[in-house]
Enzyme design. Structure first.
Site, PDB file in Angstrom:
ATOM      1  N   THR A 102       0.823  -1.210   0.000  1.00  0.00           N
ATOM      2  CA  THR A 102       0.000   0.000   0.000  1.00  0.00           C
ATOM      3  C   THR A 102       0.853   1.254   0.000  1.00  0.00           C
ATOM      4  OG1 THR A 102      -1.645  -1.162   1.320  1.00  0.00           O
ATOM      5  CG2 THR A 102      -1.750   1.237   1.390  1.00  0.00           C
TER       6      THR A 102
ATOM      7  N   GLY B 105      -5.588  -4.440   7.239  1.00  0.00           N
ATOM      8  CA  GLY B 105      -6.767  -3.599   7.065  1.00  0.00           C
ATOM      9  C   GLY B 105      -7.910  -3.915   8.008  1.00  0.00           C
TER      10      GLY B 105
ATOM     11  N   GLY C  43      -9.996  -4.363   2.079  1.00  0.00           N
ATOM     12  CA  GLY C  43      -9.338  -3.939   3.312  1.00  0.00           C
ATOM     13  C   GLY C  43      -9.771  -2.531   3.684  1.00  0.00           C
ATOM     14  N   ASP C  44      -8.911  -1.873   4.430  1.00  0.00           N
ATOM     15  CA  ASP C  44      -9.212  -0.514   4.885  1.00  0.00           C
ATOM     16  C   ASP C  44      -8.950   0.554   3.824  1.00  0.00           C
ATOM     17  OD1 ASP C  44      -6.455  -1.255   5.085  1.00  0.00           O
ATOM     18  OD2 ASP C  44      -6.079   0.610   6.173  1.00  0.00           O
TER      19      ASP C  44
ATOM     20  N   ARG D  69     -12.472  -9.784  -1.000  1.00  0.00           N
ATOM     21  CA  ARG D  69     -12.088  -9.122   0.251  1.00  0.00           C
ATOM     22  C   ARG D  69     -11.679  -7.662  -0.006  1.00  0.00           C
ATOM     23  NH1 ARG D  69      -7.182  -6.396   2.168  1.00  0.00           N
ATOM     24  NH2 ARG D  69      -7.095  -6.644   4.416  1.00  0.00           N
TER      25      ARG D  69
ATOM     26  N   THR E 105      -1.691   1.932   7.007  1.00  0.00           N
ATOM     27  CA  THR E 105      -1.216   0.769   6.260  1.00  0.00           C
ATOM     28  C   THR E 105      -1.110  -0.408   7.226  1.00  0.00           C
ATOM     29  OG1 THR E 105       0.507  -0.040   4.750  1.00  0.00           O
ATOM     30  CG2 THR E 105       1.242   1.307   6.595  1.00  0.00           C
ATOM     31  N   GLY E 106      -0.992  -1.600   6.663  1.00  0.00           N
ATOM     32  CA  GLY E 106      -0.931  -2.793   7.515  1.00  0.00           C
ATOM     33  C   GLY E 106      -2.213  -3.588   7.391  1.00  0.00           C
TER      34      GLY E 106
HETATM   35  C1  SD4 Z   1      -5.082  -3.909   3.271  1.00  0.00           C
HETATM   36  N1  SD4 Z   1      -4.044  -2.076   4.428  1.00  0.00           N
HETATM   37  O1  SD4 Z   1      -5.564  -4.259   2.207  1.00  0.00           O
HETATM   38  C2  SD4 Z   1      -3.944  -2.910   3.253  1.00  0.00           C
HETATM   39  C3  SD4 Z   1      -2.655  -3.650   3.155  1.00  0.00           C
HETATM   40  C4  SD4 Z   1      -1.409  -2.879   3.445  1.00  0.00           C
HETATM   41  O2  SD4 Z   1       0.870  -2.807   3.419  1.00  0.00           O
HETATM   42  O3  SD4 Z   1      -1.392  -1.773   3.901  1.00  0.00           O
HETATM   43  N2  SD4 Z   1      -0.271  -3.478   3.220  1.00  0.00           N
HETATM   44  O4  SD4 Z   1      -5.444  -4.369   4.344  1.00  0.00           O
END
Ligand code: SD4
Length: 337
Positions: A197, A251, A227-228, A225, A248-249
């Site tokens: 991301t 979601g 994410g955030d 799916r 990020t991370g």
């Molecule tokens: C998600 N937040 O799809 C994103 C993934 C992400 O580094 O940030 N990856 O959940």
């Protein structure tokens, strides 16, 4: 450009002020214009955004153009070259928000190179905020975006074949792997990207805030799916009176706490960007400490005064800050664990 001296200067500034009150921000001196974005790859994206900001351009244009660099990069985990879902198809999510609270978003978009620009068209040309799947793709094509071939990049194909051997959905903790070069987003040894991301937030010379967030989502996610990242208030939030934040991370963890909206609301209560990000990270831990320990989430934020900050769950989260021609540098996010 990252300048080692600037980076070290920033480090000592941080050390000197780290124990100050809740209004502490990584940059004690407010700056404007400013752009910040997630991970090392943010350096390249910031550079493009800065070209717009330095000449008096609008923050909205800067955050769109900036993350387009990352979306187009073949050497990156964002965009069509990234890892697919478990059915072998790359699906992209993105959202954008301006200083007036206008926002647009796309989810599960296939075969379009620049989801962030489609999100902007959703914002500017439709009565809606969010379009997903086939409908989002149809809208993009009608707006003149070319349909790219449905094929995996060589790296993604390799990773997918490897993943198919076990077909196990086991998201890794996102970190920046500095062992592979100064700014390169790199893969783990098993072929998985270290993250997927880019989130970017900016304040222009007029003092207006905007943000963008774009992703391929978690590699090998279930088909469908989200994410955030395409969700306003989760992956991105902007309130021109107060500040802006992006995430990020993992979601799912961010969505559960409406993460970036929470960060902005903490800033509204008077917390610095860094303190606000930290409180949001703590909220994730409060919900489920064991789950939080097994995951990564990083937030970054800027406030209306031009102060910035970030905070994350696990060591290894970085963000890029740019506020002058010669000041585009990486900051190591402070972490809870
Ligand atoms: C998600 N937040 O799809 C994103 C993934 C992400 O580094 O940030 N990856 O959940």
């Amino acid at each position: 450009m990252l300048n080692r001296r600037n980076f070290l200067q920033l480090g000592s500034l941080g050390a000197a002020t780290i124990f100050s009150n809740k209004l502490f921000a990584a940059n004690a001196k407010p700056v404007r214009p400013i752009v910040i974005s997630t991970w090392n790859e943010g350096i390249n994206a910031n550079r493009r955004a800065w070209e717009i900001l330095r000449t008096g351009g609008r923050a909205l244009d800067a955050v769109e153009a900036g993350v387009m660099v990352t979306e187009a990069s073949q050497n990156c985990c964002v965009g069509l070259g990234a890892n697919p879902d478990r059915d072998g198809i790359v699906t992209l999510d993105a959202c954008i928000m301006d200083e007036r609270g206008n926002c647009g978003s796309v989810g599960a978009l296939e075969r379009i190179k620049h989801p962030i620009s489609v999100a902007r068209r959703v914002m500017e040309k439709t009565p809606h905020v969010m379009l997903v799947g086939d409908g989002a793709q149809k809208f993009a094509v009608a707006e003149g975006f070319p349909l790219e071939p449905q094929q995996l990049s060589p790296d993604a194909e390799k990773a997918y074949k490897e993943w198919l051997k076990k077909s196990e959905y086991k998201p890794l903790i996102n970190i920046e792997n500095s062992g592979h070069g100064p700014f390169a987003p790199t893969r783990f040894d098993n072929g998985e990207w270290n993250h997927d991301t880019i989130g970017m937030i900016a304040m222009d010379a007029q003092g207006n805030l905007s943000g963008s967030c774009t992703t391929s989502g978690m590699g090998f996610k279930m088909r469908g799916r989200l994410g955030d990242s395409p969700i306003i208030g989760a992956g991105l939030y902007v309130d021109n009176e107060v500040g802006a934040a992006t995430a990020t991370g993992m979601g799912e963890e961010v969505i559960r706490i409406c993460g970036t909206h929470l960060v902005v609301e903490f800033m509204r209560q008077g917390l610095s960007p860094e303190a606000a990000c930290k409180k949001a990270v703590e909220r994730i831990v409060k919900k489920d400490a064991a789950r939080a320990k097994a995951n990564q989430v990083g937030f970054i934020a800027i406030n209306k005064q031009g102060q910035y900050g970030g905070y994350c769950l696990q060591k290894g989260f970085t963000f890029a800050v740019c506020h002058a021609d010669d000041k585009n540098f990486i900051v190591n996010g402070k972490h809870l664990f």
